[in-house]
Design an enzyme around this catalytic site. Sequence first.
Site, PDB file in Angstrom:
ATOM      1  N   GLY A  35      -1.773  -3.369 -34.863  1.00 18.11           N
ATOM      2  CA  GLY A  35      -3.139  -2.976 -34.572  1.00 18.11           C
ATOM      3  C   GLY A  35      -3.240  -2.116 -33.325  1.00 18.11           C
ATOM      4  N   GLY A  63      -0.707 -12.330 -20.024  1.00 18.71           N
ATOM      5  CA  GLY A  63      -0.499 -11.467 -21.174  1.00 18.71           C
ATOM      6  C   GLY A  63       0.626 -10.482 -20.941  1.00 18.71           C
ATOM      7  N   GLU A 117       0.499  -5.639 -23.450  1.00 17.71           N
ATOM      8  CA  GLU A 117       0.105  -4.307 -22.988  1.00 17.71           C
ATOM      9  C   GLU A 117       0.764  -3.903 -21.682  1.00 17.71           C
ATOM     10  OE1 GLU A 117      -4.375  -3.772 -24.375  1.00 17.71           O
ATOM     11  OE2 GLU A 117      -3.864  -5.851 -23.971  1.00 17.71           O
TER      12      GLU A 117
END
Length: 695
Positions: free
Chosen positions: A233, A655, A658
């Site tokens: 995605g 995270g 990214e």
Amino acid sequence: MRYAALGTPAGRTEGPEKVTGLARYAADQAPPGRVHAWPVPATVARGRVTAVDAGAALELPGVLDVLTAFNAPRLGPSDDPTLQVLQDTGVPHRGWYVALVIAESLEAARAAAAEVRISYATEEHDVGLRTDHPGAYTPEKANGGHPGHREHGDPDAAFAAAPVRVDCAYTVPPLHNHPMEPHAATAEWDAGRGHLTVHDSSQGAGPVRSALASLFALPEDRVTVVSEHVGGGFGCKGTPRPHVVLAVMAARHTGRPVTLALPRRQLSAAVGHRAPTLHRVRLGAREDGTLTALTHEVTTHTSRIREFVEQAAVPGRVMYAAPDSRTTHRAVALDVPTPSWMRAPGEAPGMYALESAMDELADALGLDPIELRVRNEPASEPDSGRPFSSRHLVECLREGADRFGWASLRTPRRDGPLLCGTGVAAATYPYLVAPSTARAHARPDGTYVVEVNATDIGTGARTVLTQVAADALQVPPEEVTVAIGHTGLPRASLAGGSCGTASWGWAVHNACAALVARLARHHGPLPAAGLSASADTVQSAAQESPYARHAFGAHFADVQVDTVTGEVRVRRLLGVFAAGRILNPVTARSQFVGAMVMGTGMALTEQSTVDPVHGDFAESDLAAYHVPVSADVPDIEAHWIDEHDKHLNPMGSKGIGELGIVGTAAAIGNAVCHATGRRLRSLPLTPDRVLAALG
């Protein structure tokens, strides 16, 4: 016995299904009676549809109907105007959908779409982004809710008074996500039950359900959305897209299940893109390299349909200590498709400009680029003044330099026509978390089921959530099954902003801990139905932290530049990251390496051009839009430091999806400058630009 589920390598739990073809994606669903749909995009840059001739299309065998603004079902309200497809005759940009063909087969739908004739009344259009555009304005908010403008002190005066100054302009072109699986949906309307079931290639089944319920005037409990397997995605599937609305519209209209899979050539106009960004970075410093002024001004485009402002100046509010600073965004509304999220929105283009400027300042000072960054390490977050929960950027730079052999490679080398050089750049990405819920269930056979409406878009979320659950339950991971990707499961945040594991894992951990407590109070064998416990992190995850929470990293690149052909080859990339606790080294390394490959494409091959005459993206397929392939992938190493941050979530994780792309392009650009002695300030670094710079 304590099982070491977290922090240990584990293969993907769904791996066998994927490699044997058993994993079913949205377009693989084939309910009885299924038909296919194919959308027709507008071929003008701006205007309105005046007539539609569908006669030739309807005469083809197998064609069921052609929907247009003149006969399509009316939709309910939506907060996203891009979902209001076939509702009026307006054409806000080229590629806007103006018709939909429904046919018995995919081939018939595609052939009929080519026969639909659309008449238009065209209007003047403007797709040209420039810094002096008269329509430029400063938005109140950029993407992510960041203020459009932030200023501290008097940066103009501080810059003018600085002994050493750099004032540089950088350009990042439009970029496109291009996941392996294009956007697709299979919609089935059960008129008898009044129930809609949709399999959608989406990063969040919950938001898709909410949007469809509003658009088609259905209670949410009469809409089921399944996103069990998603083939990538990178942000473009982060919100509902027009394809799923069209699929449902066709299913409601025909009473038959409908599959709609967008052709790749239509993705650039239909599902968002990374907007182009024009950067001006001014850095002022003392002779010892200490920053006194930092200004990062970004100009970008948005559409006339919906505002989306790439937050590319935001990294300047996080990275370096500068007492006087300005970080601001200016947007220009043009007749272009609405931009949207693409891996590390804001940080990826913004850090390219900022980290390139830091290297230019290092050159002006005669200072090692790593040392310049170390000397400007802030004691707290520059913009907010909040203390960092953890940072460790200096450690990433130091360890990366040692692993890379930085000191021994700082003399540019020449091998015949090849110029060789090295570059470095820092990376950052915010720690984000969103409220989620989860349910854990103990079965009489000694196994466990954990349910959460998470989405695995190829990141390994199923696997890591299994490890989180097993760790909290204190059982082997093999005894845990995780169910995800279905709106019938406990609601959870979408997969975006690198917040998935932190958000879902927090809820899963709490549900499993609650189940352990309940099992401890239970005596005797479990009932036939087993025992369950649930958790909701609405209060804990939504609580504002007194800390500035970010992940950081450092990228190192070794490149060679061919002075004859202008080709740039990345020979080696190395990244070292500080991203909290790494929960699974296998899937984490895959995420870091994949992001660095994507950053290589951003640096060397990926670009899109807005055609000023026709108003569309000229590079609309993989023959023209060049993503890195196996031959382009260099020797890549991804490492991380052992970071313990108690101000995050129960797992201590940040995270990572990214973080790995942020800084890669800058490190490669800095290496090209080191090799050639020429600074190229527009991406990508294609042979024509390199040869022009070399003279």
